[in-house]
Design a protein around this motif. Structure first.
Motif, PDB file in Angstrom:
ATOM      1  N   ALA A 108      -6.563  -1.686  -3.281  1.00  0.00           N
ATOM      2  CA  ALA A 108      -7.361  -2.194  -2.161  1.00  0.00           C
ATOM      3  C   ALA A 108      -8.453  -3.158  -2.625  1.00  0.00           C
ATOM      4  O   ALA A 108      -8.589  -4.249  -2.053  1.00  0.00           O
ATOM      5  CB  ALA A 108      -7.941  -1.039  -1.346  1.00  0.00           C
ATOM      6  N   CYS A 151      -4.691   6.259   0.844  1.00  0.00           N
ATOM      7  CA  CYS A 151      -6.097   6.150   1.269  1.00  0.00           C
ATOM      8  C   CYS A 151      -6.191   5.382   2.589  1.00  0.00           C
ATOM      9  O   CYS A 151      -5.590   4.319   2.738  1.00  0.00           O
ATOM     10  CB  CYS A 151      -6.924   5.394   0.230  1.00  0.00           C
ATOM     11  SG  CYS A 151      -6.505   5.766  -1.468  1.00  0.00           S
ATOM     12  N   PHE A 180      -8.374   5.306  -4.024  1.00  0.00           N
ATOM     13  CA  PHE A 180      -7.914   6.045  -5.196  1.00  0.00           C
ATOM     14  C   PHE A 180      -7.543   5.110  -6.344  1.00  0.00           C
ATOM     15  O   PHE A 180      -7.717   5.457  -7.514  1.00  0.00           O
ATOM     16  CB  PHE A 180      -6.721   6.911  -4.796  1.00  0.00           C
ATOM     17  CG  PHE A 180      -6.325   7.905  -5.845  1.00  0.00           C
ATOM     18  CD1 PHE A 180      -7.156   8.969  -6.157  1.00  0.00           C
ATOM     19  CD2 PHE A 180      -5.129   7.775  -6.517  1.00  0.00           C
ATOM     20  CE1 PHE A 180      -6.797   9.889  -7.132  1.00  0.00           C
ATOM     21  CE2 PHE A 180      -4.758   8.683  -7.485  1.00  0.00           C
ATOM     22  CZ  PHE A 180      -5.591   9.743  -7.799  1.00  0.00           C
ATOM     23  N   SER A 199       0.843  -1.197   0.000  1.00  0.00           N
ATOM     24  CA  SER A 199       0.000   0.000   0.000  1.00  0.00           C
ATOM     25  C   SER A 199       0.878   1.247   0.000  1.00  0.00           C
ATOM     26  O   SER A 199       1.840   1.337   0.762  1.00  0.00           O
ATOM     27  CB  SER A 199      -0.892   0.001   1.244  1.00  0.00           C
ATOM     28  OG  SER A 199      -1.542   1.250   1.376  1.00  0.00           O
TER      29      SER A 199
HETATM   30  S1  SF4 Z   1      -5.742   2.157  -2.774  1.00  0.00           S
HETATM   31 FE1  SF4 Z   1      -4.953   4.163  -2.069  1.00  0.00          FE
HETATM   32  S2  SF4 Z   1      -3.458   3.716  -0.427  1.00  0.00           S
HETATM   33 FE2  SF4 Z   1      -3.861   1.811  -1.561  1.00  0.00          FE
HETATM   34  S3  SF4 Z   1      -2.206   1.733  -3.078  1.00  0.00           S
HETATM   35 FE3  SF4 Z   1      -3.997   2.696  -4.084  1.00  0.00          FE
HETATM   36  S4  SF4 Z   1      -3.730   4.907  -3.810  1.00  0.00           S
HETATM   37 FE4  SF4 Z   1      -2.327   3.859  -2.371  1.00  0.00          FE
END
Ligand code: SF4
Length: 226
Positions: A187, A139, A183, A135
């Motif tokens: 996730a 977010c 984003f 990650s």
């Molecule tokens: S979901 Fe959000 S926190 Fe996770 S890798 Fe993508 S941009 Fe980064």
């Protein structure tokens, strides 16, 4: 930006033409695909084959089949961020629509095998560890939610989990999984093996918590975030 697999096709298409490229495929989508197999296959590896080759051919003819003493229980057809399919799909056509109809995705085309002697909870925990580490932290549901998911899975795997922890995992899958909550697709991809595994391996989860010595799994900021 696209991936190197796509770029590597371009010189050959320019040299030989689009009809030649389309003719390499075994389905309506043209060309070849880099398929792969990891897990307890005799010869895990990556194989360039006509797009639309069946997993049966990829696993049994290219990767040598399952190792002696192991049976295929389930698999992630398209890498870590795809949903589990059961062994009844072991001969599935690895084109774009067929894995989707079965409830998963072609994804990378790199199948990860779960055998009958490996804990699905341990496998999912290992995957979520990877996703939590990868990650980027932008977010909150991804940055805090995935480590929380990993901690819950570790507790269940180590015999400290509770039935409520299984419910928390369902909640995390429901809250983090849908596209648009974060984003990028990291996730939702991370949640795919968890959400499908909670359903497919429900008895394994229940068995682990029924004999466990409950502990406390700190949710930290993730409890509010997710
Ligand atoms: S979901 Fe959000 S926190 Fe996770 S890798 Fe993508 S941009 Fe980064």
């Amino acid at each position: 930006m696209n991936n190197i697999e796509t770029f590597s096709n371009i010189p050959h298409i320019l040299a030989n033409g689009t009809e030649w490229y389309l003719g390499l495929s075994a389905c309506v989508d043209g060309g070849t695909k880099l398929y792969g197999v990891s897990g307890r296959a005799k010869r895990p590896g990556v194989f360039e084959l006509p797009l639309g080759t069946s997993l049966g051919v990829i696993l049994n003819e290219c990767a040598g089949g399952m190792q002696d003493g192991y049976k295929l229980r389930a698999f992630l057809p398209g890498g870590a961020s795809t949903a589990f399919l059961g062994a009844e799909h072991a001969d599935i056509i690895m084109d774009y629509p067929t894995p989707e109809k079965a409830g998963s995705r072609l994804g990378t085309g790199l199948a990860i095998l779960l055998d009958d002697k490996t804990s699905p909870i341990g496998m999912i925990r290992n995957l979520e560890h990877f996703f939590a580490q990868e990650s980027c932290g932008w977010c909150t549901p991804c940055r805090d939610g995935l480590p929380w998911v990993e901690r819950l899975l570790i507790a269940i795997e180590e015999g400290r989990g509770t039935p409520e922890d299984i419910e928390r995992l369902h909640d995390a899958a429901r809250l983090i999984g849908p596209m648009g909550r974060t984003f990028c697709a990291h996730a939702p991809g991370a949640i795919a093996p968890l959400a499908s595994g909670l359903k497919m391996f429900a008895e394994d989860f229940q068995r682990m918590v029924s004999k466990s010595t409950p502990g406390t799994v700190e949710s930290g900021a993730a409890g509010q975030a997710a």
